[in-house]
Scaffold this motif. Structure first.
Motif, mmCIF file in Angstrom:
data_model
loop_
_atom_site.group_PDB
_atom_site.id
_atom_site.type_symbol
_atom_site.label_atom_id
_atom_site.label_comp_id
_atom_site.label_asym_id
_atom_site.label_seq_id
_atom_site.Cartn_x
_atom_site.Cartn_y
_atom_site.Cartn_z
ATOM 1 N N ASP A 33 56.646 37.506 41.910
ATOM 2 C CA ASP A 33 57.846 37.214 40.815
ATOM 3 C C ASP A 33 57.759 38.689 39.998
ATOM 4 O OD1 ASP A 33 59.466 36.723 38.721
ATOM 5 O OD2 ASP A 33 58.492 34.920 38.262
ATOM 6 N N ILE A 34 58.734 39.363 40.344
ATOM 7 C CA ILE A 34 58.906 40.810 39.737
ATOM 8 C C ILE A 34 58.943 40.974 38.132
ATOM 9 C CG2 ILE A 34 59.496 41.741 41.936
ATOM 10 C CD1 ILE A 34 62.240 42.286 40.754
ATOM 11 N N HIS A 35 59.602 39.998 37.628
ATOM 12 C CA HIS A 35 59.986 39.947 36.034
ATOM 13 C C HIS A 35 61.047 41.047 35.993
ATOM 14 C CE1 HIS A 35 56.656 37.324 34.519
ATOM 15 N NE2 HIS A 35 56.392 37.384 35.941
ATOM 16 N N ASP A 36 60.638 42.235 36.230
ATOM 17 C CA ASP A 36 61.748 43.338 36.064
ATOM 18 C C ASP A 36 61.724 44.151 37.314
ATOM 19 O OD1 ASP A 36 62.193 42.801 33.144
ATOM 20 O OD2 ASP A 36 60.503 43.626 32.945
ATOM 21 N N ILE A 37 62.718 45.032 37.585
ATOM 22 C CA ILE A 37 62.628 45.839 38.631
ATOM 23 C C ILE A 37 61.947 47.061 37.828
ATOM 24 C CG2 ILE A 37 63.946 47.591 39.963
ATOM 25 C CD1 ILE A 37 66.304 45.602 40.374
ATOM 26 N N ASN A 38 60.822 47.515 38.324
ATOM 27 C CA ASN A 38 59.789 48.224 37.559
ATOM 28 C C ASN A 38 60.445 49.838 37.349
ATOM 29 O OD1 ASN A 38 57.522 47.760 36.059
ATOM 30 N ND2 ASN A 38 56.448 49.008 37.645
ATOM 31 N N SER A 39 61.273 50.278 38.563
ATOM 32 C CA SER A 39 61.642 51.518 38.631
ATOM 33 C C SER A 39 62.630 51.554 37.277
ATOM 34 C CB SER A 39 62.134 52.153 39.816
ATOM 35 O OG SER A 39 62.901 50.970 40.318
ATOM 36 N N ILE A 40 63.449 50.587 36.937
ATOM 37 C CA ILE A 40 64.473 50.645 36.026
ATOM 38 C C ILE A 40 63.570 50.544 34.813
ATOM 39 C CG2 ILE A 40 66.160 49.278 34.957
ATOM 40 C CD1 ILE A 40 67.241 48.541 37.499
ATOM 41 N N LEU A 79 64.548 37.178 49.543
ATOM 42 C CA LEU A 79 64.749 37.373 47.828
ATOM 43 C C LEU A 79 65.523 36.335 47.493
ATOM 44 C CD1 LEU A 79 65.084 39.379 45.831
ATOM 45 C CD2 LEU A 79 67.377 39.910 46.773
ATOM 46 N N HIS A 80 65.001 35.839 46.174
ATOM 47 C CA HIS A 80 65.297 34.578 45.617
ATOM 48 C C HIS A 80 65.518 34.980 43.983
ATOM 49 C CE1 HIS A 80 64.342 31.895 48.942
ATOM 50 N NE2 HIS A 80 63.410 32.941 49.247
ATOM 51 N N LEU A 81 66.715 34.324 43.691
ATOM 52 C CA LEU A 81 67.027 34.435 42.047
ATOM 53 C C LEU A 81 66.448 32.977 41.575
ATOM 54 C CD1 LEU A 81 68.508 35.425 39.659
ATOM 55 C CD2 LEU A 81 70.522 34.450 40.519
ATOM 56 N N ILE A 82 65.451 33.110 40.700
ATOM 57 C CA ILE A 82 65.087 32.078 39.926
ATOM 58 C C ILE A 82 65.154 32.339 38.476
ATOM 59 C CG2 ILE A 82 62.871 30.519 39.816
ATOM 60 C CD1 ILE A 82 64.024 30.413 42.273
ATOM 61 N N PRO A 83 66.200 31.968 37.884
ATOM 62 C CA PRO A 83 66.274 31.959 36.331
ATOM 63 C C PRO A 83 65.026 31.620 35.634
ATOM 64 C CG PRO A 83 68.213 31.010 37.371
ATOM 65 C CD PRO A 83 67.132 30.871 38.366
ATOM 66 N N ILE A 138 61.002 37.375 44.091
ATOM 67 C CA ILE A 138 61.858 36.641 43.137
ATOM 68 C C ILE A 138 62.273 37.317 41.839
ATOM 69 C CG2 ILE A 138 61.684 34.788 41.407
ATOM 70 C CD1 ILE A 138 59.463 33.179 43.039
ATOM 71 N N ALA A 139 63.590 37.475 41.823
ATOM 72 C CA ALA A 139 64.198 38.036 40.653
ATOM 73 C C ALA A 139 64.509 36.946 39.615
ATOM 74 C CB ALA A 139 65.361 38.817 40.927
ATOM 75 N N ASN A 140 64.684 37.199 38.402
ATOM 76 C CA ASN A 140 64.923 36.389 37.202
ATOM 77 C C ASN A 140 66.393 36.944 36.718
ATOM 78 O OD1 ASN A 140 64.826 38.172 34.845
ATOM 79 N ND2 ASN A 140 62.742 38.073 35.035
ATOM 80 N N SER A 141 67.092 37.908 37.259
ATOM 81 C CA SER A 141 68.163 37.875 36.712
ATOM 82 C C SER A 141 69.526 38.266 37.791
ATOM 83 C CB SER A 141 68.475 39.283 35.690
ATOM 84 O OG SER A 141 68.340 40.562 36.646
ATOM 85 N N GLN A 142 70.672 37.978 37.652
ATOM 86 C CA GLN A 142 71.626 38.155 38.706
ATOM 87 C C GLN A 142 71.828 39.675 39.035
ATOM 88 O OE1 GLN A 142 73.105 35.843 40.695
ATOM 89 N NE2 GLN A 142 73.733 37.501 41.760
ATOM 90 N N PHE A 143 71.896 40.427 37.946
ATOM 91 C CA PHE A 143 71.769 41.817 37.845
ATOM 92 C C PHE A 143 70.868 42.338 38.788
ATOM 93 C CE2 PHE A 143 70.609 45.979 36.181
ATOM 94 C CZ PHE A 143 71.732 46.758 36.287
ATOM 95 N N SER A 179 74.597 41.139 31.667
ATOM 96 C CA SER A 179 74.754 41.326 32.916
ATOM 97 C C SER A 179 73.564 40.453 33.784
ATOM 98 C CB SER A 179 74.640 42.822 33.526
ATOM 99 O OG SER A 179 72.906 43.135 33.010
ATOM 100 N N ALA A 180 72.755 39.750 32.973
ATOM 101 C CA ALA A 180 71.551 39.331 33.816
ATOM 102 C C ALA A 180 71.810 37.561 33.525
ATOM 103 C CB ALA A 180 70.294 39.558 32.833
ATOM 104 N N VAL A 181 72.757 37.108 32.940
ATOM 105 C CA VAL A 181 72.765 35.823 32.754
ATOM 106 C C VAL A 181 74.103 35.413 33.121
ATOM 107 C CG1 VAL A 181 70.755 35.602 31.160
ATOM 108 C CG2 VAL A 181 73.117 36.102 30.189
ATOM 109 N N SER A 182 74.459 34.232 33.074
ATOM 110 C CA SER A 182 76.190 33.628 33.330
ATOM 111 C C SER A 182 76.803 33.538 32.184
ATOM 112 C CB SER A 182 75.966 32.387 34.041
ATOM 113 O OG SER A 182 75.042 32.500 35.364
ATOM 114 N N LEU A 183 76.822 34.699 31.781
ATOM 115 C CA LEU A 183 78.121 34.871 30.458
ATOM 116 C C LEU A 183 79.291 35.315 30.859
ATOM 117 C CD1 LEU A 183 75.518 35.830 27.498
ATOM 118 C CD2 LEU A 183 76.311 33.517 28.233
ATOM 119 N N VAL A 184 80.652 34.776 30.387
ATOM 120 C CA VAL A 184 81.773 35.264 30.564
ATOM 121 C C VAL A 184 82.579 35.670 29.314
ATOM 122 C CG1 VAL A 184 83.980 34.690 31.790
ATOM 123 C CG2 VAL A 184 81.839 33.799 32.699
ATOM 124 N N ASP A 185 83.044 36.629 28.989
ATOM 125 C CA ASP A 185 83.722 36.983 27.748
ATOM 126 C C ASP A 185 84.785 36.158 27.576
ATOM 127 O OD1 ASP A 185 84.340 38.526 25.554
ATOM 128 O OD2 ASP A 185 85.627 39.740 26.679
#
Length: 420
Positions: free
Chosen positions: A153-160, A215-219, A196-201, A351-357
């Motif tokens: 579970d990476i939590h973040d992309i470390n290079s970013i 690769l899996h997306l787990i919010p 495992i990534a925790n954000s869609q971005f 960008s990481a969550v399901s928010l729509v302006d």
């Protein structure tokens, strides 16, 4: 019932169930999943104390034992070889080469820790190994067994995340080659069975480099340990009694500093012109470092550490998340969603969550527009109430335990693994 699946779950740092921040909340949420599935899993936890700074106290270990069967702590502070091994890397990269540590460094996993980890694996027959954070990937990156699944579970992309560090004084003068380090990161992730990534971005970035079946997306499971899944159903927005107009919650880190200062310097004056008695509540350690013009001091309430945020959320009309840097999912956003809070945020944070302006939140980077969107939600309670309903639905479908547990079940009990 079939035999339980046995999991070795790595704990990246000492954590307390009483401290729910982004990092702790993510780890505790996963432990809560295993605990709630204890008829299906047997879980051991493993962690390590840093040299000279033992963090896993007996009390903290006892708290974690509420959620796992056993906990094993590597006493790294007793191993001088590990100390020299890790510090040699730091000296070589940061002092001699004047660069940040590479993302695939084993600075956090020196030989003694790896040996401790491997000895534990040899004593028990595990079905899964779960690693948190890329810094600890070397604990399991070289494991090869047809009967053992490795998950990170990476939590973040470390290079970013390390790009963000370049704004911190300690790292400002250190070089960092993002392209080379991202390639190193992908190469390390490819050694795991599941990523495992925790954000869609971040999932979208990794999807260009990793196979889809890996690769899996787990919010985030914000509820972790305190039952937030039910909070959005507690008090309807229209029935809440408000003390503050806006709430910002944050630890003292660079993205939070920059984000809240952007709001206070550029948006707050415009809002106060329309509503002179406007009140901003700031909670968390970030409270001690914010600055505001003297004329606006009356509009700011710095609360510091707040042990129970539930009441504070329900006393605030809306939540802001004006962050423009940082990596991963903004925990504060998902937590606000759990409380069905109207939200005004930035493109980066959303960008990481399901928010729509305009549908379940307002999203903008422009200071004038940010001030306008906040003012609209303050002066249009019906609009704020509609956003509250929509954000509650988004939370239930994306971040509530039932939704996230279903995604985790698909990883552990798919067609290639014996179902229970």
């Amino acid at each position: 019932m079939s035999q339980k699946q046995k999991v070795l779950f790595q704990l990246p740092t000492s954590i307390s169930p009483d401290s729910l921040n982004g990092h702790n909340g993510r780890v505790l949420g996963m432990l809560k999943y295993f605990h709630d599935r204890r008829d299906r899993f047997s879980v051991d936890a493993i962690g390590g104390n840093k040299f000279g700074l033992p963090e896993w106290t007996a009390d903290l270990q006892q708290e974690i034992l509420r959620f796992v069967d056993n906990i094993f702590i590597y006493q790294g502070e007793d191993n001088w070889f590990d100390f020299v091994y890790s510090r040699a890397q730091s000296v070589y990269h940061q002092r001699l080469l004047q660069e940040q540590l590479p993302v695939d460094s084993d600075y956090f996993t020196p030989p003694g820790y790896v040996s401790f980890f491997n000895n534990l694996l040899a004593r028990s027959s595990y079905d899964f190994v779960w690693i948190n954070n890329l810094e600890y990937a070397h604990l399991a990156s070289n494991l090869q067994s047809p009967n053992l699944q490795t998950i990170i579970d990476i939590h973040d992309i470390n290079s970013i995340f390390m790009l963000v560090k370049k704004n911190i004084d300690l790292f400002k003068n250190l070089k960092f080659d993002h392209k080379a380090n991202f390639a190193r990161e992908i190469a390390l992730l490819e050694r795991f069975d599941k990523v495992i990534a925790n954000s869609q971005f971040e999932r979208d970035i990794l999807a260009k480099e990793l196979p889809t079946d890996k690769l899996h997306l787990i919010p985030f499971i914000v509820s972790g340990l305190d039952g937030l899944d039910n909070s959005s159903k507690s008090t309807p927005y229209e029935e809440r009694v408000f003390e503050y107009d806006v709430l910002f919650v944050g630890a003292d880190n660079q993205p939070n500093r920059e984000g809240i200062q952007f709001f206070l310097d550029e948006a707050l004056p415009l809002i106060v012109e329309r509503k002179p008695d406007f009140k901003v509540a700031i909670a968390g350690k970030i409270s001690s470092v914010v600055r505001v013009e003297p004329v606006l001091a009356k509009n700011l309430v710095c609360l510091g550490y707040v042990p129970d945020l539930a009441e504070l959320y329900l006393k605030s009309r809306l939540v802001i998340c004006p962050l423009r840097t940082g990596a991963g999912t903004k925990f504060k956003l998902v937590e606000a969603m759990a409380y069905a809070m109207p939200i005004v945020t930035t493109l980066h944070s959303a960008s990481a969550v399901s928010l729509v302006d305009g549908v379940n939140a307002f999203i903008t980077d422009d200071p004038a527009a940010y001030a306008d969107r906040v003012s609209r939600l303050i002066h249009e309670p019906d609009l704020a109430a509609r956003f509250s309903v929509q954000i509650s639905k988004t939370y239930a479908s994306q971040h509530a335990s039932s939704a996230v547990y279903s995604k985790l079940d698909s990883i552990f009990f798919d067609a290639n693994i014996t179902k229970i």
